[in-house]
Design an enzyme around this catalytic site. Structure first.
Site, PDB file in Angstrom:
ATOM      1  N   GLU A 136       0.867  -1.192   0.000  1.00 20.56           N
ATOM      2  CA  GLU A 136       0.000   0.000   0.000  1.00 20.56           C
ATOM      3  C   GLU A 136       0.895   1.230   0.000  1.00 20.56           C
ATOM      4  O   GLU A 136       1.926   1.253   0.680  1.00 20.56           O
ATOM      5  CB  GLU A 136      -0.871  -0.020   1.264  1.00 20.56           C
ATOM      6  N   GLU A 141      -2.831  11.538   3.134  1.00 21.62           N
ATOM      7  CA  GLU A 141      -3.657  10.965   4.206  1.00 21.62           C
ATOM      8  C   GLU A 141      -3.399  11.732   5.495  1.00 21.62           C
ATOM      9  O   GLU A 141      -2.266  11.850   5.949  1.00 21.62           O
ATOM     10  CB  GLU A 141      -3.343   9.478   4.417  1.00 21.62           C
TER      11      GLU A 141
END
Ligand SMILES: *[C@@H]1O[C@H](CO)[C@@H](O)[C@H](O)[C@H]1NC(C)=O
Ligand SMILES: *[C@@H]1O[C@H](CO)[C@@H](O)[C@H](O)[C@H]1NC(C)=O
Ligand SMILES: *[C@@H]1O[C@H](CO)[C@@H](O)[C@H](O)[C@H]1NC(C)=O
Ligand SMILES: *[C@@H]1O[C@H](CO)[C@@H](O)[C@H](O)[C@H]1NC(C)=O
Ligand SMILES: *[C@@H]1O[C@H](CO)[C@@H](O)[C@H](O)[C@H]1NC(C)=O
Ligand SMILES: *[C@@H]1O[C@H](CO)[C@@H](O)[C@H](O)[C@H]1NC(C)=O
Ligand SMILES: *[C@@H]1O[C@H](CO)[C@@H](O)[C@H](O)[C@H]1NC(C)=O
Ligand SMILES: *[C@@H]1O[C@H](CO)[C@@H](O)[C@H](O)[C@H]1NC(C)=O
Ligand SMILES: *[C@@H]1O[C@H](CO)[C@@H](O)[C@H](O)[C@H]1NC(C)=O
Length: 375
Positions: A136, A141
């Site tokens: 990932e 974020e």
């Protein structure tokens, strides 16, 4: 015999390594066709346990959670029009690219606004099926009232982030195989939240390669000309991007080909859940957001006015590859359906590759000659 061997090795090095930096466009997600090429999750957030239901394409459009504004930019947002009662979830969106992007790809996103506010947890990231097996990459974020973005990798156990890498961000965690992943903070309040939006946003770029994963952030005034002025046929050259904000080179402590598989890009915005809503974390910034001191009750429940800033405004996402691409994939976003897997040669691309090959030869000859003299 020796001369030939050195010639071959050096020519190959120059061909595949130093000079092979041209990236050609694979997919231009922008304007009215921005939302073709994405799958909508279409059910509640059972992944990060946020208090949202991710809508289908049909309903997300009807509820105006996805739209294209007058400026031609894509809007991806949390519902801010509906009154949510206790026990209900709020509507939001999670988009996954239909395409898988293999090693040798470059993803560039230009945005004007990133979602923020108490309970809000947005992300622009990538992953592979069977998480965490295929890895990932978290490009954008952050949560709640954070003033800067974090970049991160998540993998199975065994991938770590070497502390002394050449990057402008600072390491927060260095073990990519644990819960929080290996995180890199960006020392700039223009990378997220109101600070990002106030200067007209900026650009994030990610190079996903066998040699490593490299990410860059530029606030609007600092976006390189090669990106700001890119036309439909412009190729990209990562060697002009400067020092990455986050660098995860394979040659130090994480063999990227071992931990990563072709990636799908994802946009999502959840509320509360496993990170933004965890009491100690939520409380540190949003304790006084409401009378209950509770993420769900004080933010999600109610008329939705808490979510006026919970939207992405995206000028484009452009994906590139330094491997051969078909001519039909450049320019027209609607015709691109496959991915960066081996495809027929593009004439322009192979011409450049041959040019590099021939340029390598005289340099190789000189190096080989010097080596032979030493032996
Ligand atoms: C989420 O729900 C889908 C189907 O409803 C299911 O296939 C998937 O395994 C669930 N994921 C998790 C992490 O629970
Ligand atoms: C909201 O999230 C909290 C914390 O994850 C959970 O306990 C609660 O059941 C959720 N409520 C709804 C309606 O989704
Ligand atoms: C960002 O930091 C600069 C310099 O430290 C400061 O002047 C500015 O007010 C900050 N912006 C926000 C939105 O916090
Ligand atoms: C992407 O498409 C937009 C129109 O939607 C166009 O203005 C822009 O030039 C294209 N960019 C590239 C790199 O193809
Ligand atoms: C891009 O290249 C194609 C094929 O070479 C050409 O037809 C097209 O006109 C070019 N577009 C631009 C904007 O230069
Ligand atoms: C760091 O990377 C930049 C850009 O790639 C390069 O110019 C610089 O020399 C590198 N610095 C070190 C210490 O390797
Ligand atoms: C490791 O790889 C990075 C990026 O590809 C490069 O800048 C660096 O010089 C390499 N370091 C070593 C020790 O090979
Ligand atoms: C990196 O991983 C790949 C794929 O698992 C493997 O083929 C290769 O030998 C590994 N390289 C190193 C230096 O461990
Ligand atoms: C939702 O937020 C947008 C700004 O993101 C605002 O223009 C709009 O008026 C809000 N909708 C409602 C119903 O308040």
């Amino acid at each position: 015999m020796h001369l030939f061997w050195y010639l071959s090795v050096f020519a190959l090095l120059f061909r595949t390594g130093v000079l092979a930096t041209a990236f050609d466009l694979l997919h231009n997600y922008s304007g009215l066709t921005f939302f073709s090429g994405w799958e909508f999750y279409g059910k509640w957030d059972n992944l990060t346990l946020g208090n949202v239901t991710y809508q289908t394409a049909l309903l997300a459009t009807e509820y105006q959670l996805v739209s294209v504004n007058e400026a031609g930019n894509a809007i991806i947002r949390v519902d801010n029009r509906t009154t949510v009662s206790v026990g209900e979830r709020r509507n939001s969106v999670r988009l996954t690219s239909s395409e898988f992007y293999d090693f040798g790809s470059l993803w560039i996103i230009d945005l004007l606004h990133i979602p923020y506010g108490c309970s809000v947890w947005p992300a622009f990231w990538s992953t592979a099926p069977n998480w965490p097996d295929g890895g990932e990459i978290d490009i954008i974020e952050a949560i709640n009232l954070a003033t800067s973005n974090q970049m991160a990798l998540h993998t199975t156990a065994g991938c770590t982030h070497y502390p002394q890498v050449n990057q402008t961000g600072y390491n927060i965690d260095t073990d990519c195989g644990t819960g929080s992943g290996c995180t890199v903070g960006i020392p700039a309040n223009n990378s997220y939240g109101p600070g990002f939006a106030s200067v007209g946003g900026g650009v994030y770029a990610t190079w996903f390669d066998e040699s490593g994963i490299f990410m860059w952030f530029w606030s609007r005034p600092d976006v390189p000309d090669s990106i700001a002025n890119a036309g439909a046929n412009s190729s990209m050259d990562v060697s002009t991007f400067g020092t990455p904000t986050a660098s995860f080179p394979t040659n130090t402590s994480c063999n990227i080909t071992q931990f990563y598989k072709p990636q799908q890009l994802i946009f999502d915005i959840t509320l509360c859940g496993d990170w933004a809503g965890v009491p100690g974390i939520y409380d540190s910034q949003c304790y006084n957001a409401g009378p209950n001191h509770d993420c769900y009750l004080d933010c999600v429940v109610g008329d939705g006015s808490n979510y006026d800033d919970a939207y992405f405004e995206v000028r484009y996402v452009r994906t590139y590859s330094d491997r051969p691409v078909t001519p039909s994939t450049t320019g027209d976003p609607t015709t691109q359906t496959s991915q960066a897997s081996p495809q027929p040669h593009n004439a322009a691309h192979s011409t450049r590759a041959e040019w590099r090959w021939w340029l390598g030869l005289p340099i190789a000859a000189i190096c080989a000659d010097m080596l032979l003299r030493l032996l």
